[in-house]
Enzyme design. Structure first.
Site, PDB file in Angstrom:
ATOM      1  CG  ASP A 113      -3.046   3.819   2.452  1.00 14.61           C
ATOM      2  OD1 ASP A 113      -2.389   2.801   2.119  1.00 14.61           O
ATOM      3  OD2 ASP A 113      -4.062   3.750   3.167  1.00 14.61           O
ATOM      4  CD  GLU A 154       0.956  -4.175   6.047  1.00 19.62           C
ATOM      5  OE1 GLU A 154       1.636  -3.481   6.828  1.00 19.62           O
ATOM      6  OE2 GLU A 154      -0.017  -3.730   5.424  1.00 19.62           O
ATOM      7  CD  GLU A 193      -3.011  -1.771   5.361  1.00 19.87           C
ATOM      8  OE1 GLU A 193      -3.064  -2.775   6.093  1.00 19.87           O
ATOM      9  OE2 GLU A 193      -2.581  -0.663   5.763  1.00 19.87           O
ATOM     10  CG  HIS A 219      -0.358   0.005   2.545  1.00 20.21           C
ATOM     11  ND1 HIS A 219      -0.017   1.167   3.215  1.00 20.21           N
ATOM     12  CD2 HIS A 219      -0.034  -1.014   3.387  1.00 20.21           C
ATOM     13  CE1 HIS A 219       0.474   0.860   4.403  1.00 20.21           C
ATOM     14  NE2 HIS A 219       0.486  -0.457   4.530  1.00 20.21           N
TER      15      HIS A 219
END
Length: 376
Positions: free
Chosen positions: A69, A163, A134, A67
């Site tokens: 964001d 992640e 996300e 992601h």
């Protein structure tokens, strides 16, 4: 001389992509991946940007999921340096998104470029999937893309999410699943009245207390494989007018369950409704399903990841299903095996978020090795 992955990470951090904004991150990435021979498709929905970039064709399909964001930084004055002006100090890169997860995204791009340059006719498909939704509502991002993929019949065999999974050193933990998340907002109705005349009122706190006690005390399960037991936590509770001589007319309770593959959202909802009905409460209950649990059993993806991370970290990784939720929860139902591999997570969502430059510069080789072991 600044490395490619460090420079790209800095370029991404400098784009203040507070969720659901992308702030041009995906356009920058698409330009690079297109130049490397990837076919790029922009799947924008509302205010959310999604990028699907593919190289090669056919099976197996390996997706690098991330992601662009970030969470809001809070007051910039709380930071040692501007959260959107990346800065390296003493071998550490500081900036919002450095660890979660613009460093991983930059490493995906560099690893993908290197891989297709070395293996232009590689078997199968290498894909990069990015979203700017996300950290926020997670509705118009990967959840939306997964629905499109289901309609198209898009196969995904393996998914590596970037992640920040490591705890102390890069590669010391391999995420092989995540618990499901289900939230409830309960309103128990009573009858407001004067505390001196309880027979003329119905106190919703007193009425709900036995049911809440039963919910809290319940042992939902004993865990599953590497999952801890299902947990219900009350996060907010409110009643009353603020006056100590008024019996409230309603009680508001917010709660969340983090649950193992023993359950799904529907079965948990039925269990809780049945419990409330047994206590003869007058209530309303609204649910929010954040995602079902997923678990990757022993197989090719997990074995390869364990071997690669063990070589990088110098010891076999811990294999865990802990933590919150990730966008892999939307990809797993498509039939994909999913893991999460990324940098150290100690500073994520915090003031002065950071990543060690040495870890950042090791990430492309880590991801490229995973891709080569799976596709070549």
């Amino acid at each position: 001389m600044t490395s490619d992955v460090l420079q790209l990470t800095c370029d991404l951090i400098a784009r203040a992509s507070v969720t659901p904004a992308d702030a041009g991150c995906q356009a920058l990435i698409a330009d690079r991946l297109s130049a490397a021979g990837f076919a790029c498709e922009h799947l924008r929905l509302g205010a959310v940007d999604n990028l699907w970039a593919t190289h090669g064709s056919g099976a197996p399909v390996l997706v690098l999921l991330g992601h662009t964001d970030v969470v809001p930084p809070g007051p910039a004055s709380d930071w040692a340096s501007d959260p959107f002006a990346p800065q390296v100090r003493d071998g550490v890169l500081y900036g919002r998104g450095a660890a979660d997860m613009k460093g991983s995204v930059a490493a995906f791009v560099v690893a993908a470029e290197q891989f297709v340059a070395a293996h232009p006719e590689h078997p199968g498909t290498l894909a990069v999937l990015l979203t700017s939704d996300e950290e926020g509502d997670a509705i118009d991002g990967v959840r939306h893309v997964a629905r499109l993929f289901a309609e198209r019949g898009q196969q995904i065999d393996w998914c590596i999410t970037g992640e920040p999974s490591s705890t102390e050193r890069l590669g010391d933990l391999l995420r092989v699943g995540r618990r499901g998340s289900l939230s409830g907002n309960l309103i128990v109705k009573g009858v407001q009245g004067h505390v001196a005349y309880p027979h003329k009122a119905r106190n919703p706190i007193h009425l709900a207390a036995p049911a809440l006690a039963e919910l809290i005390a319940r042992q939902w399960d004993d865990g599953f494989e590497s999952f801890p037991p299902t947990s219900l936590q009350i996060s907010n509770i409110h009643a009353g007018t603020g006056a100590n001589n008024v019996i409230p007319g309603e009680l508001q309770v917010a709660f969340n369950l983090r649950y193992t593959p023993h359950w799904n959202a529907e079965t948990l909802e039925r269990e809780i409704v049945a419990l409330l009905e047994r206590h003869a409460l007058t209530y309303t209950l609204a649910w929010h399903r954040s995602g079902e649990p997923f678990y990757t059993p022993e197989g090719t993806l997990r074995r390869v990841a364990r071997e690669v991370l063990g070589a990088f970290a110098g010891a076999p990784p811990e294999e865990s299903t802990g933590g919150g939720t990730s966008d892999a929860r939307f990809i797993a139902p498509l039939g994909a095996q999913c893991i999460e591999v990324g940098p150290v997570n100690a500073s994520i969502h915090q003031v002065d978020e950071h990543v060690r430059v040495a870890d950042l510069e090791a990430l492309p080789a880590l991801y490229r090795t995973l891709v080569e072991r799976l596709l070549v």
